[in-house]
Design an enzyme around this catalytic site. Structure first.
Site, PDB file in Angstrom:
ATOM      1  N   SER A 820     -93.389 -14.540 -26.231  1.00 23.03           N
ATOM      2  CA  SER A 820     -93.964 -13.249 -25.868  1.00 23.03           C
ATOM      3  C   SER A 820     -95.228 -13.357 -25.032  1.00 23.03           C
ATOM      4  O   SER A 820     -95.704 -12.349 -24.516  1.00 23.03           O
ATOM      5  CB  SER A 820     -94.260 -12.438 -27.134  1.00 23.03           C
ATOM      6  OG  SER A 820     -95.208 -13.100 -27.944  1.00 23.03           O
ATOM      7  N   LYS A 863     -98.353  -5.489 -33.020  1.00 30.06           N
ATOM      8  CA  LYS A 863     -99.202  -5.838 -31.873  1.00 30.06           C
ATOM      9  C   LYS A 863    -100.010  -4.643 -31.386  1.00 30.06           C
ATOM     10  O   LYS A 863    -101.199  -4.769 -31.062  1.00 30.06           O
ATOM     11  CB  LYS A 863     -98.335  -6.384 -30.743  1.00 30.06           C
ATOM     12  CG  LYS A 863     -97.725  -7.746 -31.042  1.00 30.06           C
ATOM     13  CD  LYS A 863     -96.787  -8.194 -29.929  1.00 30.06           C
ATOM     14  CE  LYS A 863     -96.188  -9.564 -30.243  1.00 30.06           C
ATOM     15  NZ  LYS A 863     -95.228 -10.009 -29.203  1.00 30.06           N
TER      16      LYS A 863
END
Length: 929
Positions: A820, A863
Site C-alpha cells: 500500500s 487509515k
C-alpha cells in the site's frame, strides 16, 4: 350368534392414554397428572357423586381409546402400512390424551366405573376404573373443558347356537392351555416371579365355571390377558357381535400359544372335573386380574412387569417398578420423533424384563433417561411481533457499538423468520380446512351428514392438500462464522443475538478438542459412555431451537488416532444434513436444523476448506479509535466504576484523556487491554477517594482525570503517535498504515535521500519483501518516465547514473510490509528528483503497477481515522477504494478531503497542481512495457 340392543344417553368422555383400551370386566389405571380434561370432569361430577351414593350407584363415565392410523375409526377396516401417509403417522405419534380432539377419538368405548384411587410411592396418582358396558359414539356434543357425547349403550345377549357354543368351548380350551403355561414354574427363573397359587386358582375357576352365557365376558377377559396389540384390542372393542369377538380372541390366543410352544418345549395338561355352575367375574380381585394380565403380556420372561410385584410386601420391587413407570411417563411427555418412539418402546420393553441387579439394567435406564431429556419437539416461541425488528435492533445497539455487518445479517434473519411464520400460518389454515372436508366425507364428522365425495373430487382435494403441504416453509437457521481478532466482541455478540430472539443460549468451547467422540458421543458399548457436546447442549437448554455458540472453531484439533473432530463438525454445520444428525450414543436422527449456530474464529487459515464452505463468513475488523472511545464511554468506564466500588460521577474522563489512553497505552484490535487500563485509572481514583474520606476532606477530592495524571497512573507512554509535519521538504512523503493487530491506523513518514554512487538502492526500517518490491516498482516507473517528468534532458538518459538512493521508514523496530505504500514511494522519488516538497497536510495510500495504475488496498477505515487524528487534511485514495469509505464514521469523512486517483499522473496533479510536466498529456497512450 350374539346380538345387542341399545339405548341412547348423554355421556361424559375420558380419552384413554395412548395405547390403552378398556374392555368390559377389565380394570385400568388412568393417570391424572397433566390431564386437565379429567380434572374438569371430576370436579363437574363431584356434586353428582353425593347423589349417586345415596342412590346406591357408582360414578361412571365413558372411556374412549384414541384411534389408530392403521385402523378405521369404526374398527372394521385395517389400513395397509404401505399406503399410510407419513404425515398421518407423525401426527398420530404426537397425539396426547389430555390435548386430543374429537377427530382423534375411536368410535367405540366402554363405560367405566370408578372403583378407587391408587397412589404408589414414587408414582403419580391414578384412577382405577372397571369396564362395565360397550357404547358407540353418535355425535360429540362438546370438547372443552371435557368431552361429552350422545352415545348408544349396548346390552349384550349371547345366543346358544351350535357355532357360538363351539367357539366358546375352543376359547375355554385355549385359556386352560395358557393358564397351564403360566403355572409351570420351570419356565420362570425366580420364585418371586411365579404366578401366585391363589390367583391361578381363581383364574382356573373362572375359566371352568363359565358357561356360554359368559362367553362375552370371557372373550374380553382373555383379550386383555393375551399378548394382543393395540389395533387388535380396538377391533375386539368394536366387535359388537359376540360371535365375531370370539373368533378374533381365539385367533389371538392360538397365535400366542404357538409362539410360546415354538420357543419352549411344553407338555399340555388339561383338567375336566370342574363344576359347571355359574361364576361371577367379580369373584377375581381386580388387582389380581391386573397382575395376571401383566404376567401374560410379559411373554413368560420370568420378570414381573414394572408397576406390579408378585408379593404384596416387596417394597424394593415396587420402588424399581415405579421408577420405570416414571421413566415411561417422561418418555410419553417428551413427544419423541417416530424413530425415537420406536427405539424407546423397544428399550423400555427390555428394561421391564431385566433384573435391576443386572449390569445392563443401569445402562439401559441411563440411555432411556437421555432420550427423555432431549427436546425433540419443544421449542422457544420466537418473539416475532410487529415490534420484533425494532426491538432486536435496539438490543444489539445497546449491547454493542458498531459491527453493522453482523447486525444487518441478523436483522435479515429475523425478517425472514417473520415472513415464513406468516406464510405458514396461512398454509396451515388451508390445510386444516381441506383436511376437515376430507374427514367429513369419510364419516369422520359425527355431528352432521356430509355428502360423500366422488373419486375424482377426492383425488383433486388430496392433490391440493399435498401441494399445500409442500408449500410449508421450513426454518433452516443460518450457520454464521464470525472471524476477527481477539476482544472485538464475537462471543458476547452471540449472547446478544439469543437475547434479541428470546431464545436459550449455550456456549460450546471447541478450543483444544482433539477427540471426535467429544462431538458425536461414545458408542453405548463403552463403559460410562455419554452423548457428545451437541446433544448434551440440547439437554441442558431443554429446547430444540437454541442459539449455540461454537467458540474458537479454528482451534479444533486435526486428524489423529482418535479421529478428526473438525470432520465430525461437517454434519453438524451442514444445513442440508443436520436435520438428521446422528450422535454415536443416541444413534437416532436428531433435528438440528432449528438450532442457530454461531461459530467464532480468529483466523481462517486453520479451518479445513470443507468446513469453511458450510458456514457463512462475516469478518469483524478491529475497533477504530472512534469506536473504542464510544465503547469506553458507554460500557467500559461505567463497568469499571461499579467494579471498583465507586459511584457515577466519582470518576470523570474527558474524550481527550480516553483518546490518549487508546493511542498511547494500548494498540490492540479489541478492547480488553483498554478495559484493564481504565480499571487502573478507576482504582487510582478509588484510592484518592478513600484517602479523602478517611481524612474527612471529601470536598477536596477531584473526580476529573487530567492528562497530567495519566503518566503517574499508567506510566510512560508505550506507543508514540505520529503527527503530521508542519513543513514539507523534498523526499519526505506522508503515507498511511493500518497496524496488523487491527483496529488502529496512523501515518507513516517515508524518507528518500540520494547521494553520489553507482545506482544502488538501500532500504531500511525493518521492511518486508512486498514493501521492498513496492520500492523497486516505484523506482522503475520514475526511471521509465524521467523524460516526461522533466528529470532528464534526453529520453535515453539514466537518472540513477552516478547516484545511489536510501529509502527509510521511521520506527525501525516495528515490522512493516504490504504494497500500500507504492504511491507514497513514487511521489517521494519524484519529490526528491524534482526538488518539489509534498505538502505535509497531504497523505496517500495505494499500490502502483509498472503502467502507473493506482490499485486498491485494504485497511481504508483505520487509515483514514489515523490520518484525521494525526492532523492530515487531504488523503489520496485509489478510485476502487471508494466503496470502503462508506464504512468510515461520518465525523472522519467530513473532517478529511478525500481525493480518488486511478493513475500516478492524477496524483501528481493533485499534489502539485501548479507545476508543469512535459509529458503529462501523453501518459495514457504511451506504455514502456
Amino acid at each position: 350368534m350374539g346380538s345387542n340392543s341399545g339405548r341412547t344417553t348423554k355421556l361424559p368422555l375420558v380419552p384413554l392414554p395412548k395405547g390403552s383400551v378398556l374392555l368390559p370386566g377389565i380394570t385400568l389405571r388412568i393417570p391424572v397428572s397433566n390431564r386437565p380434561d379429567l380434572a374438569n370432569l371430576l370436579s363437574t361430577i363431584v356434586d353428582r357423586s353425593a347423589v349417586a351414593k345415596r342412590d346406591g350407584t357408582a360414578i361412571t363415565f365413558g372411556c374412549v381409546p384414541l384411534s389408530s392410523p392403521y385402523l378405521s375409526k369404526d374398527g372394521q377396516r385395517l389400513i395397509d402400512d404401505g399406503s399410510l401417509d407419513e404425515d398421518r403417522r407423525e401426527e398420530f405419534d404426537m397425539i396426547d390424551a389430555g390435548q386430543s380432539r374429537k377427530e382423534d377419538l375411536f368410535r367405540h368405548g366402554t363405560i367405566g366405573k370408578v372403583i378407587g384411587i391408587q397412589r404408589r410411592a414414587y408414582s403419580e396418582p391414578a384412577l382405577v376404573v372397571q369396564g362395565v358396558q360397550r357404547f358407540t359414539i353418535r355425535r360429540v356434543l362438546k370438547e372443552r373443558p371435557f368431552f361429552e357425547a350422545e352415545a348408544v349403550v349396548h346390552d349384550e345377549k349371547v345366543s346358544g347356537d351350535a357355532e357360538t357354543v363351539e367357539l366358546f368351548q375352543q376359547l375355554r380350551q385355549l385359556s386352560r392351555e395358557l393358564l397351564t403355561l403360566l403355572r409351570l414354574s420351570s419356565l420362570l427363573p425366580s420364585p418371586g416371579s411365579r404366578l401366585s397359587p391363589l390367583i391361578a386358582r381363581k383364574f382356573e375357576l373362572f375359566i371352568t365355571k363359565s358357561d356360554v352365557s359368559h362367553a362375552s365376558r370371557l372373550a374380553d377377559f382373555m383379550a386383555d390377558v393375551a399378548d394382543s396389540g393395540f389395533e387388535e384390542k380396538l377391533r375386539i372393542l368394536a366387535s359388537l357381535d359376540v360371535k365375531i369377538r370370539l373368533e378374533r380372541v381365539v385367533e389371538i390366543l392360538t397365535r400366542q400359544l404357538q409362539s410360546i410352544k415354538s420357543n419352549v418345549k411344553v407338555t399340555t395338561i388339561t383338567t375336566n372335573s370342574f363344576p359347571s355352575s355359574g361364576f361371577d367375574i367379580n369373584q377375581i380381585d381386580p388387582r389380581d386380574r391386573e397382575i395376571l394380565a401383566r404376567k401374560a403380556m410379559a411373554g413368560l420372561s420370568g420378570l414381573t412387569p414394572p408397576g406390579l410385584s408378585a408379593g404384596r410386601n416387596n417394597d424394593n420391587d415396587d420402588k424399581e417398578s415405579n421408577e420405570v413407570d416414571e421413566l415411561q411417563q417422561r418418555l410419553q411427555e417428551a413427544q419423541l420423533s417416530p424413530e425415537a418412539r420406536k427405539v424407546a418402546d423397544k428399550e423400555l420393553r427390555r428394561l421391564r424384563k431385566m433384573n435391576p441387579a443386572n449390569a445392563e439394567y443401569g445402562v439401559c435406564r441411563t440411555y432411556l433417561e437421555n432420550i427423555a431429556d432431549i427436546p425433540w419437539t419443544k421449542m422457544t416461541e420466537d418473539q416475532l411481533g410487529p415490534e420484533t425488528l425494532k426491538r432486536a435492533r435496539k438490543q444489539l445497539d445497546d449491547d454493542h457499538y458498531g459491527l453493522e455487518k453482523i447486525k444487518k445479517r441478523l436483522l435479515e434473519y429475523l425478517a425472514v423468520l417473520r415472513l415464513k411464520q406468516s406464510t405458514n400460518r396461512d398454509v396451515e389454515r388451508q390445510i386444516e380446512s381441506l383436511s376437515k372436508e376430507l374427514e367429513a366425507s369419510d364419516g369422520g364428522d359425527l355431528e352432521k351428514e356430509v355428502p360423500v365425495l366422488s373419486e375424482t373430487d377426492r383425488v383433486a382435494v388430496e392433490t391440493k392438500l399435498h401441494m399445500l403441504k409442500t408449500r410449508r416453509m421450513g426454518d433452516k437457521s443460518p450457520i454464521l462464522l464470525l472471524v476477527g481478532p481477539p476482544g472485538v466482541g464475537k462471543t458476547s455478540l452471540a449472547r446478544s443475538v439469543a437475547s434479541s430472539l428470546g431464545r436459550k443460549f449455550h456456549r460450546i468451547s471447541l478450543g483444544g478438542v482433539r477427540d471426535e467422540a467429544e462431538i458425536r458421543g461414545h458408542r453405548r458399548t463403552y463403559v460410562a459412555a455419554m452423548p457428545g457436546l451437541i446433544v448434551s447442549g440440547l439437554k441442558k437448554v431443554g429446547v430444540a431451537n437454541p442459539v449455540f455458540l461454537l467458540d474458537e472453531i479454528d482451534k479444533v484439533g486435526g486428524a489423529n488416532f482418535q479421529g478428526d473432530p473438525s470432520a465430525a463438525m461437517l454434519e453438524v454445520l451442514d444445513p442440508e444434513q443436520n436435520h438428521t444428525f446422528s450422535d454415536h450414543y443416541i444413534n437416532i436422527p436428531i433435528d438440528l436444523s432449528k438450532v442457530l449456530f454461531i461459530a467464532t474464529a480468529n483466523s481462517l487459515d486453520t479451518i479445513p476448506a470443507p468446513l469453511l464452505d458450510r458456514m457463512e463468513t462475516i469478518s469483524l475488523s478491529g475497533y477504530t479509535t472512534v469506536e473504542k472511545r464510544h465503547i469506553a464511554k458507554r460500557h467500559l468506564i461505567p463497568k469499571q466504576i461499579r467494579a471498583n466500588g465507586l459511584s457515577d460521577g466519582q470518576v470523570v474522563l474527558s474524550d481527550e484523556v480516553i483518546d490518549k489512553i487508546i493511542t498511547s497505552y494500548t494498540r490492540e484490535s479489541g478492547v480488553r487491554n483498554l478495559e484493564r487500563e481504565l480499571g487502573s485509572v478507576c482504582r487510582f481514583k478509588a484510592v484518592q477517594f478513600a484517602d479523602a474520606g478517611d481524612a474527612g476532606r471529601l470536598d477536596a477530592y477531584n473526580p476529573v482525570v487530567s492528562m497530567d495524571e495519566l503518566e503517574e497512573i499508567l506510566g510512560i507512554e508505550r506507543f508514540e503517535e505520529e503527527i503530521a509535519e508542519k513543513h514539507g521538504r523534498p523526499g519526505v512523503v506522508t503515507g498511511l498504515v493500518a497496524y496488523s493487530t487491527g483496529g488502529q491506523g496512523s501515518i507513516l513518514f517515508i524518507e528518500v535521500a540520494d547521494m553520489p554512487g553507482n545506482g544502488r538502492v538501500q532500504l531500511t526500517g525493518k521492511l518486508g519483501d512486498v514493501l521492498k518490491e513496492s520500492v523497486e516498482v516505484a523506482l522503475t516507473w520514475v526511471k521509465a518516465h524521467a523524460f516526461e517528468l522533466g528529470l532528464t534532458a534526453d529520453p535515453t538518459e539514466d537518472i540513477m547514473k552516478n547516484r545511489s538512493l536510501h529509502v527509510h521508514c521511521p520506527s525501525g523496530a516495528i515490522p512493516k510490509d504490504g504494497p500500500s505504500a507504492g504511491l507514497a514511494h513514487t511521489m517521494g522519488l519524484i519529490s526528491l528528483f524534482t526538488g518539489k516538497a509534498v505538502p505535509p497536510s497531504v497523505a496517500m495510500t495505494g499500490e502502483v503497477s509498472l503502467r502507473g495504475k493506482v490499485m486498491p488496498v485494504g485497511g481504508i477505515k483505520e487509515k483514514l481515522i489515523g490520518a484525521l487524528r494525526a492532523g492530515v487534511k487531504t488523503v489520496l485514495l485509489p478510485h476502487h477504494n471508494r466503496k470502503d469509505v462508506k464504512d468510515v464514521p461520518q465525523e472522519v469523512s467530513e473532517g478529511l478531503e478525500i481525493v480518488y486517483v486511478t493513475h500516478i499522473w492524477e496524483a501528481i496533479r493533485q499534489v502539485w497542481p501548479d507545476a508543469h510536466w512535459p509529458g503529462q498529456h501523453t501518459h495514457f497512450i504511451e506504455s514502456r512495457l
